[in-house]
Design a protein around this motif. Structure first.
Motif, PDB file in Angstrom:
ATOM      1  N   TRP A   1       4.836   5.206   2.704  1.00  0.00           N
ATOM      2  CA  TRP A   1       4.155   6.499   2.800  1.00  0.00           C
ATOM      3  C   TRP A   1       5.115   7.638   2.442  1.00  0.00           C
ATOM      4  O   TRP A   1       6.135   7.842   3.100  1.00  0.00           O
ATOM      5  CB  TRP A   1       3.638   6.730   4.219  1.00  0.00           C
ATOM      6  N   GLY A   2       4.767   8.371   1.392  1.00  0.00           N
ATOM      7  CA  GLY A   2       5.503   9.597   1.080  1.00  0.00           C
ATOM      8  C   GLY A   2       5.272  10.634   2.157  1.00  0.00           C
ATOM      9  O   GLY A   2       4.124  10.996   2.434  1.00  0.00           O
ATOM     10  N   ASP A   3       6.344  11.110   2.778  1.00  0.00           N
ATOM     11  CA  ASP A   3       6.166  11.951   3.972  1.00  0.00           C
ATOM     12  C   ASP A   3       5.762  13.393   3.659  1.00  0.00           C
ATOM     13  O   ASP A   3       5.512  14.181   4.567  1.00  0.00           O
ATOM     14  CB  ASP A   3       7.429  11.924   4.836  1.00  0.00           C
ATOM     15  N   LYS A   4       5.674  13.749   2.376  1.00  0.00           N
ATOM     16  CA  LYS A   4       5.254  15.102   2.000  1.00  0.00           C
ATOM     17  C   LYS A   4       3.846  15.110   1.394  1.00  0.00           C
ATOM     18  O   LYS A   4       3.469  16.075   0.718  1.00  0.00           O
ATOM     19  CB  LYS A   4       6.253  15.710   1.004  1.00  0.00           C
TER      20      LYS A   4
ATOM     21  N   GLU B   1      -2.937  12.926   2.472  1.00  0.00           N
ATOM     22  CA  GLU B   1      -2.999  11.802   3.410  1.00  0.00           C
ATOM     23  C   GLU B   1      -1.808  11.930   4.362  1.00  0.00           C
ATOM     24  O   GLU B   1      -0.737  11.386   4.104  1.00  0.00           O
ATOM     25  CB  GLU B   1      -2.942  10.455   2.660  1.00  0.00           C
ATOM     26  N   PRO B   2      -1.939  12.690   5.446  1.00  0.00           N
ATOM     27  CA  PRO B   2      -0.797  12.990   6.315  1.00  0.00           C
ATOM     28  C   PRO B   2      -0.173  11.727   6.904  1.00  0.00           C
ATOM     29  O   PRO B   2      -0.870  10.828   7.389  1.00  0.00           O
ATOM     30  CB  PRO B   2      -1.419  13.858   7.420  1.00  0.00           C
ATOM     31  N   ILE B   3       1.138  11.679   6.880  1.00  0.00           N
ATOM     32  CA  ILE B   3       1.843  10.496   7.356  1.00  0.00           C
ATOM     33  C   ILE B   3       1.606  10.261   8.846  1.00  0.00           C
ATOM     34  O   ILE B   3       1.602   9.106   9.305  1.00  0.00           O
ATOM     35  CB  ILE B   3       3.358  10.593   7.044  1.00  0.00           C
ATOM     36  N   ASP B   4       1.386  11.312   9.608  1.00  0.00           N
ATOM     37  CA  ASP B   4       1.145  11.132  11.047  1.00  0.00           C
ATOM     38  C   ASP B   4      -0.119  10.309  11.301  1.00  0.00           C
ATOM     39  O   ASP B   4      -0.200   9.572  12.293  1.00  0.00           O
ATOM     40  CB  ASP B   4       1.040  12.493  11.738  1.00  0.00           C
ATOM     41  N   LEU B   5      -1.099  10.437  10.418  1.00  0.00           N
ATOM     42  CA  LEU B   5      -2.300   9.615  10.529  1.00  0.00           C
ATOM     43  C   LEU B   5      -2.050   8.211   9.961  1.00  0.00           C
ATOM     44  O   LEU B   5      -2.555   7.222  10.476  1.00  0.00           O
ATOM     45  CB  LEU B   5      -3.472  10.278   9.801  1.00  0.00           C
TER      46      LEU B   5
ATOM     47  N   LEU C   1       0.849  -1.192   0.000  1.00  0.00           N
ATOM     48  CA  LEU C   1       0.000   0.000   0.000  1.00  0.00           C
ATOM     49  C   LEU C   1       0.884   1.241   0.000  1.00  0.00           C
ATOM     50  O   LEU C   1       1.719   1.413   0.891  1.00  0.00           O
ATOM     51  CB  LEU C   1      -0.900   0.026   1.235  1.00  0.00           C
ATOM     52  N   LEU C   2       0.718   2.082  -0.993  1.00  0.00           N
ATOM     53  CA  LEU C   2       1.454   3.338  -1.070  1.00  0.00           C
ATOM     54  C   LEU C   2       0.482   4.493  -0.854  1.00  0.00           C
ATOM     55  O   LEU C   2      -0.413   4.726  -1.674  1.00  0.00           O
ATOM     56  CB  LEU C   2       2.139   3.475  -2.435  1.00  0.00           C
ATOM     57  N   ASN C   3       0.638   5.191   0.246  1.00  0.00           N
ATOM     58  CA  ASN C   3      -0.195   6.360   0.554  1.00  0.00           C
ATOM     59  C   ASN C   3      -1.672   6.061   0.307  1.00  0.00           C
ATOM     60  O   ASN C   3      -2.357   6.759  -0.444  1.00  0.00           O
ATOM     61  CB  ASN C   3       0.260   7.569  -0.274  1.00  0.00           C
ATOM     62  N   ILE C   4      -2.154   5.026   0.957  1.00  0.00           N
ATOM     63  CA  ILE C   4      -3.557   4.659   0.819  1.00  0.00           C
ATOM     64  C   ILE C   4      -4.449   5.810   1.247  1.00  0.00           C
ATOM     65  O   ILE C   4      -4.107   6.569   2.168  1.00  0.00           O
ATOM     66  CB  ILE C   4      -3.869   3.389   1.641  1.00  0.00           C
TER      67      ILE C   4
END
Length: 282
Positions: free
Chosen positions: A243-246, A250-254, A134-137
């Protein structure tokens, strides 16, 4: 780029998918090598940089989901179902494709909304999927369950206006322009230099097909259906989450919360990329 030239040289396959009493055509690109992967987003072209590279060592498929890309776009208002463009529909399409075309177990590699489709497909038929990336679901932040109770009637009313009045078509017409598409892409790509005229046209052109406006309005009004956190406990195969952090959508913190599910074997942070890591990292 050479890898994109190779992508465009790959043959396009069309197969009919029997569903709900009609047989829409589905577009796919496929390369036969060794083991099997299926790349999943709305459209094949989101994987145009990856397909030729993966094909050097894998048997790889990418498909346009029904209603998107150059697959058929049945008018949802004419179908004898309450909602047609749903994750259950696309998951059924995916599993049927695996059974009829791939004819073997597969790994799913999914980005954005495609991640929901991959999870739903794995839940619906656990024997098909061997594992999922899963990439940035999509977190589905506009889902009705994630809205305050007092805002839900307003959302439903607004969706009804978009679906059933001329306002919806006017809204789509304003979005389906090169400038609007470019602006949207510049939001989700951290490296905006990759938002080229070619990319804008690749995303825009299928949206100008007959029926595309009806599909667009049907889906943006689809605020029900499954959430990732509802599907993950039901998945039986192993998952890797990247997860792309930028990513501004879809914020990575979530997203980090998904690392806590039993099926997730690894959560990988992808630095300095946005919502579509498979495009920016190549």
């Amino acid at each position: 780029m050479e890898v994109e030239r190779l992508f465009h040289s790959l043959p396009v396959f069309w197969n009919q998918w029997a569903c709900t009493g009609f047989n829409p055509w589905v577009r796919s690109k496929q390369v036969y090598v060794a083991s099997i992967s299926l790349l999943l987003n709305y459209i094949i072209d989101h994987w145009r940089k990856n397909l030729p590279v993966l094909a050097e060592s894998h048997r790889v498929y990418a498909i346009d989901l029904i209603g998107y890309g150059y697959s058929d776009k049945p008018d949802p208002q004419k179908l004898q179902v309450k909602n047609f463009y749903t994750f259950e529909t696309w998951a059924s399409q995916l599993n049927d494709f695996c059974k009829e075309i791939v004819k073997d177990e597969v790994f799913f590699a999914c980005n954005s909304i495609g991640g929901l489709v991959g999870l739903q497909a794995a839940v619906m038929d656990p024997l098909i999927c061997k594992g999922i990336i899963l990439l940035n679901i999509s977190l589905r932040m506009l889902h009705i369950k994630k809205q305050p109770w007092y805002g839900r009637p307003l959302i439903k009313s607004f969706q009804s206006v978009l679906r059933n009045t001329a306002l919806g078509k006017l809204f789509f017409k304003a979005v389906a322009t090169p400038d609007s598409v470019r602006n949207i892409l510049c939001q989700c790509y951290y490296d905006t230099s990759q938002v080229t005229d070619e990319l804008v046209q690749i995303i825009l052109q299928p949206g100008l097909d007959p029926g595309a406006a009806d599909v667009f309005l049907e889906f943006i009004c689809y605020s029900e259906g499954p959430l990732p956190e509802e599907l993950l406990p039901l998945v039986k195969c192993p998952l890797l989450v990247g997860w792309g952090d930028k990513d501004p959508w879809e914020p990575i913190d979530l997203g980090r919360a998904y690392a806590e599910f039993d099926c997730v074997e690894e959560f990988v942070v992808l630095p300095n990329v946005g919502h579509c890591p498979q495009m920016e990292l190549m």
